[in-house]
Design a protein around this motif. Structure first.
Motif, mmCIF file in Angstrom:
data_model
loop_
_atom_site.group_PDB
_atom_site.id
_atom_site.type_symbol
_atom_site.label_atom_id
_atom_site.label_comp_id
_atom_site.label_asym_id
_atom_site.label_seq_id
_atom_site.Cartn_x
_atom_site.Cartn_y
_atom_site.Cartn_z
ATOM 1 N N LEU A 159 0.828 -1.211 0.000
ATOM 2 C CA LEU A 159 0.000 0.000 0.000
ATOM 3 C C LEU A 159 0.863 1.262 0.000
ATOM 4 C CD1 LEU A 159 -2.907 -0.952 2.441
ATOM 5 C CD2 LEU A 159 -2.829 -1.096 -0.042
ATOM 6 N N CYS A 160 1.937 1.210 0.768
ATOM 7 C CA CYS A 160 2.785 2.400 0.845
ATOM 8 C C CYS A 160 3.468 2.698 -0.485
ATOM 9 C CB CYS A 160 3.810 2.265 1.965
ATOM 10 S SG CYS A 160 3.014 2.388 3.575
ATOM 11 N N TYR A 161 3.745 1.653 -1.268
ATOM 12 C CA TYR A 161 4.432 1.864 -2.548
ATOM 13 C C TYR A 161 3.478 2.145 -3.708
ATOM 14 C CZ TYR A 161 8.811 0.561 -0.405
ATOM 15 O OH TYR A 161 9.911 0.544 0.398
ATOM 16 N N ALA A 162 2.170 2.096 -3.457
ATOM 17 C CA ALA A 162 1.216 2.343 -4.555
ATOM 18 C C ALA A 162 1.298 3.806 -4.989
ATOM 19 C CB ALA A 162 -0.192 1.998 -4.088
ATOM 20 N N GLU A 163 0.735 4.061 -6.170
ATOM 21 C CA GLU A 163 0.890 5.409 -6.731
ATOM 22 C C GLU A 163 -0.204 6.374 -6.336
ATOM 23 O OE1 GLU A 163 1.254 4.748 -10.898
ATOM 24 O OE2 GLU A 163 3.294 3.956 -10.676
ATOM 25 N N SER A 164 -1.365 5.834 -6.037
ATOM 26 C CA SER A 164 -2.491 6.708 -5.693
ATOM 27 C C SER A 164 -3.416 5.924 -4.783
ATOM 28 C CB SER A 164 -3.245 7.085 -6.969
ATOM 29 O OG SER A 164 -3.737 5.895 -7.572
ATOM 30 N N ILE A 165 -4.409 6.599 -4.234
ATOM 31 C CA ILE A 165 -5.355 5.877 -3.375
ATOM 32 C C ILE A 165 -6.146 4.872 -4.215
ATOM 33 C CG2 ILE A 165 -7.407 6.122 -1.916
ATOM 34 C CD1 ILE A 165 -6.178 8.575 -0.696
ATOM 35 N N ASP A 166 -6.481 5.254 -5.437
ATOM 36 C CA ASP A 166 -7.170 4.307 -6.321
ATOM 37 C C ASP A 166 -6.316 3.051 -6.512
ATOM 38 O OD1 ASP A 166 -8.736 6.611 -6.685
ATOM 39 O OD2 ASP A 166 -9.455 5.782 -8.578
ATOM 40 N N ASP A 167 -5.027 3.296 -6.709
ATOM 41 C CA ASP A 167 -4.088 2.194 -6.899
ATOM 42 C C ASP A 167 -4.018 1.339 -5.623
ATOM 43 O OD1 ASP A 167 -2.199 0.677 -8.145
ATOM 44 O OD2 ASP A 167 -0.520 2.020 -7.724
ATOM 45 N N GLN A 168 -4.067 1.984 -4.477
ATOM 46 C CA GLN A 168 -4.026 1.241 -3.203
ATOM 47 C C GLN A 168 -5.225 0.299 -3.079
ATOM 48 O OE1 GLN A 168 -3.818 4.414 -0.222
ATOM 49 N NE2 GLN A 168 -1.697 3.833 0.197
ATOM 50 N N LEU A 169 -6.397 0.806 -3.414
ATOM 51 C CA LEU A 169 -7.595 -0.032 -3.271
ATOM 52 C C LEU A 169 -7.543 -1.217 -4.234
ATOM 53 C CD1 LEU A 169 -8.636 2.577 -1.726
ATOM 54 C CD2 LEU A 169 -10.898 1.805 -2.382
ATOM 55 N N ASN A 170 -7.093 -0.952 -5.447
ATOM 56 C CA ASN A 170 -6.988 -2.056 -6.415
ATOM 57 C C ASN A 170 -5.893 -3.043 -6.026
ATOM 58 O OD1 ASN A 170 -9.077 -1.571 -8.334
ATOM 59 N ND2 ASN A 170 -7.948 0.225 -9.025
ATOM 60 N N THR A 171 -4.812 -2.525 -5.440
ATOM 61 C CA THR A 171 -3.711 -3.391 -5.001
ATOM 62 C C THR A 171 -4.188 -4.323 -3.891
ATOM 63 O OG1 THR A 171 -2.099 -1.713 -5.560
ATOM 64 C CG2 THR A 171 -1.383 -3.375 -3.988
ATOM 65 N N LEU A 172 -4.913 -3.749 -2.937
ATOM 66 C CA LEU A 172 -5.420 -4.563 -1.825
ATOM 67 C C LEU A 172 -6.328 -5.679 -2.351
ATOM 68 C CD1 LEU A 172 -6.149 -3.937 1.640
ATOM 69 C CD2 LEU A 172 -8.247 -4.351 0.437
ATOM 70 N N LEU A 173 -7.175 -5.323 -3.302
ATOM 71 C CA LEU A 173 -8.084 -6.313 -3.890
ATOM 72 C C LEU A 173 -7.296 -7.442 -4.564
ATOM 73 C CD1 LEU A 173 -10.884 -7.265 -4.952
ATOM 74 C CD2 LEU A 173 -10.562 -5.736 -6.882
ATOM 75 N N LYS A 174 -6.353 -7.045 -5.372
ATOM 76 C CA LYS A 174 -5.582 -8.020 -6.138
ATOM 77 C C LYS A 174 -4.783 -8.944 -5.224
ATOM 78 C CE LYS A 174 -3.290 -7.265 -10.508
ATOM 79 N NZ LYS A 174 -2.590 -6.251 -11.298
ATOM 80 N N ALA A 175 -4.237 -8.378 -4.140
ATOM 81 C CA ALA A 175 -3.370 -9.165 -3.262
ATOM 82 C C ALA A 175 -4.164 -10.101 -2.352
ATOM 83 C CB ALA A 175 -2.506 -8.227 -2.420
ATOM 84 N N SER A 176 -5.411 -9.751 -2.042
ATOM 85 C CA SER A 176 -6.085 -10.567 -1.028
ATOM 86 C C SER A 176 -7.278 -11.366 -1.543
ATOM 87 C CB SER A 176 -6.496 -9.698 0.164
ATOM 88 O OG SER A 176 -7.080 -8.504 -0.262
ATOM 89 N N GLN A 177 -7.714 -11.145 -2.776
ATOM 90 C CA GLN A 177 -8.902 -11.862 -3.255
ATOM 91 C C GLN A 177 -8.618 -13.356 -3.469
ATOM 92 O OE1 GLN A 177 -10.095 -10.327 -7.077
ATOM 93 N NE2 GLN A 177 -8.104 -10.637 -7.979
#
Ligand code: GTP
Ligand code: MG
Length: 554
Positions: A159-177
């Protein structure tokens, strides 16, 4: 990215599999029409079920040559695909092209002789492969696919390395789904349990429901199963022109509930005595919805088996539809669930807390309230229903369209960042004391009773899905929502630069609550919140935070 937005929302569709790699991070549903047809929930489930019936589970020695193993198994027929994973030792999931290969493998297998103990000779599709000469085993070990969510520390870093908050939400989804492989393992586990239940009820089907299939499942979530004994499909196939009808002689019991309890009791015994890999079987028959809970060690799933629970299957389908309509839905739900778990608003232990199911309903409702709406109301999905979608269960109308392609995409283009902020604003100021959340109509209603949180059950409309939530949990939710809205507002004014190594955006929202730690500090004479956060950050930097932010489990 137009067509991909909707497709990617539902793991398990073939199109989603094909396009998975192409997902642009931070994509936004644009409301533009899809050119590719999306699969219905029932079609996806049917395919997965059929695939699971051709699949076996094999416990393997740690050092095994993948190539030789596959060559050995392909004596029984061609293999479609396979993967390895770790759960109390190495396991392989092997999907044959034809069902006959499974029978051939079963014919070739034998029941082990165990020395001091004795084996119950139950022939299932769960095997062990033994090396006749272990000394010749291979040095290299096979690649294992992960079946658990990323650790809190790993997630925090992502999350800290993501580029934007939108990117953070999509990253979290991708990593935990739930991954494609994890979804296969879930369906296989149901299929293995079905084989056991079929000893009593040859026409039964064990179907997964809940977050395993509603597209909101996180790696590590429980496996909800439904023992389906309904014979309507078989009856529909019978000729109606004849003057006779044959019925089975059956034992009668005073109520449906008692029948359910008796069936589950027997299946529970059977799992306990004969089910390979089924441990810790508990029969919870006096619950509102009687169930058998057990742990399926070989897959690592905590399983809840129910029967006579068709409405829950329908609500899984409804959530699947909502999850598939717009790529923002799942990203937002995953983040809100993760936020709630990090602040102990949800728990894996039943109690007065909000459940993931209730949180999902709140997000859906919020998205129905946007302007223009991102999600349609349940009533409008009902008006889109075709004749074959008509569904009435125990007097409750559960009709809605099963065809995603009939639903007009939303014209709303709001970013995930905005939606996250607005979610906290909206529920931080919601009149929970007088209003009820109602996704059927997509607007608030007067609360019919005084429960602190009222979310109307979409199908059994006189019920409240969050009846268990008490006032103090409700207050905690509101306080945290307000605080999170405030944190995001402050960041707008003064966003920490990514190089400052400070948690920002979604990551900042997962840190222990400032107000909570302040009151705790007062009560327990702890260090001030600012100091505790500083310590936490230090510990994150020094790689020591595996368990500081609890985002695991449900
Ligand atoms: P996880 O927390 O990830 O397991 O989410 P889940 O959606 O699977 O929730 P859970 O395992 O608690 O329940 C499984 C399913 O049962 C849900 O998806 C719903 O369909 C249904 N369900 C759970 N709680 C309620 C409730 O209070 N009311 C109704 N009507 N259905 C519920
Ligand atoms: Mg569940």
């Amino acid at each position: 990215h137009r067509p991909i937005c909707r497709l990617l929302s539902c793991p398990g569709t073939v199109a989603a599999d094909l396009k998975r790699e192409e997902q642009p991070s931070g994509n936004v549903g644009t409301g533009s029409e899809d050119s590719v047809l999306q699969k219905r929930f029932s079609e996806v489930q049917k395919e997965r079920r059929e695939e699971a019936q051709r699949t076996v589970l094999i416990s393997c020695p740690n050092k095994i040559s993948e190539k030789k193993f596959l060559k050995y198994l392909s004596q029984h027929g061609p293999i479609n695909n396979h993967f390895f994973y770790e759960s109390f030792g190495l396991h392989a999931v092997v999907e044959f092209r034809q069902k006959g290969s499974v029978a051939s493998l079963q014919d070739a297998a034998c029941t082990p002789s165990l020395g001091t103990e004795a084996a119950v000779p139950f022939r299932s599709r769960f095997f062990s492969v033994k090396l006749k000469n272990p000394s010749t085993s291979e040095k290299s070990s096979v690649q294992r696919s992960s079946q658990s969510p990323p650790s809190s520390k790993k997630l925090f870093e992502l999350l800290c390395y993501a580029e934007s908050i939108d990117d953070q939400l999509n990253t979290l989804l991708k990593a935990s789904q739930v991954t494609e492989e994890n979804a296969k393992l879930r369906q296989l586990t149901c299929s293995l349990i079905e084989d056991i239940a079929a000893a009593y009820f040859p026409y039964c089907t064990v179907r997964p429901f809940g977050s395993s299939v509603n597209s909101f499942g996180k790696l590590g979530c429980d496996l909800d199963m439904f023992l389906d004994l309904d014979e309507t499909e078989r009856l529909n196939a019978q000729k109606t022109s004849e003057n006779f009808r044959m019925e089975f002689q059956v034992k009668n019991v005073p109520s449906e509930r008692i029948a359910t309890q008796k069936i589950l009791s027997v299946i529970g015994e059977c799992l306990d005595h004969f089910g390979p890999g089924c441990v810790g079987v508990q029969k919870i028959l006096n619950a509102r919805c009687p169930l058998v809970r057990f742990s399926h060690q070989a897959s690592g799933f905590q399983c809840d088996l129910t029967t006579n629970n068709r409405i829950a299957l329908k609500s899984s389908e409804l959530l699947y539809i909502y999850g598939a309509l717009d790529s923002r839905v799942r990203a937002l739900v995953f983040s809100i669930r993760c936020w709630a778990r990090a602040h102990s608003l949800t728990s894996s232990i039943p109690g007065a807390w909000i459940t993931n199911f209730s949180l999902t309903m709140m997000v859906i409702f919020f998205l129905q309230r946007r302007s223009p709406p991102i999600l349609p109301t349940l009533d409008s999905l009902k008006t889109l229903a075709a004749a074959e979608d008509k569904c009435v269960i125990e007097g409750h109308n559960c009709t809605f369209t099963s065809d995603l392609n009939r639903i007009k995409p939303s014209g709303n283009t709001e970013t995930l960042e905005l939606l996250l902020k607005e979610f906290f604003e909206y529920f931080g100021n919601f009149a929970f004391n007088k209003n009820s959340i109602n996704i059927r109509q997509g607007r608030e209603q007067n609360k019919p009773d005084s429960s602190p949180l009222h979310i109307q059950n979409p199908f059994e409309t006189s019920l409240n899905v969050s009846k268990n939530v008490n006032q103090s949990q409700m207050q905690k939710f509101v306080d945290l929502a307000r605080e999170s809205a405030w944190i995001l507002q402050q960041e707008d004014k003064d966003r920490p630069s990514p190089s400052s190594n400070q948690p920002w955006g979604l990551a900042a929202l997962l840190l222990p609550s400032v107000s909570n730690s302040r009151s705790l500090a007062k009560k327990k004479g702890k260090k001030p919140a600012s100091e505790r956060i500083k310590n936490l950050l230090d510990s994150i930097k020094s790689n020591n935070t595996e368990n500081s932010i609890n985002t695991s489990g449900k």
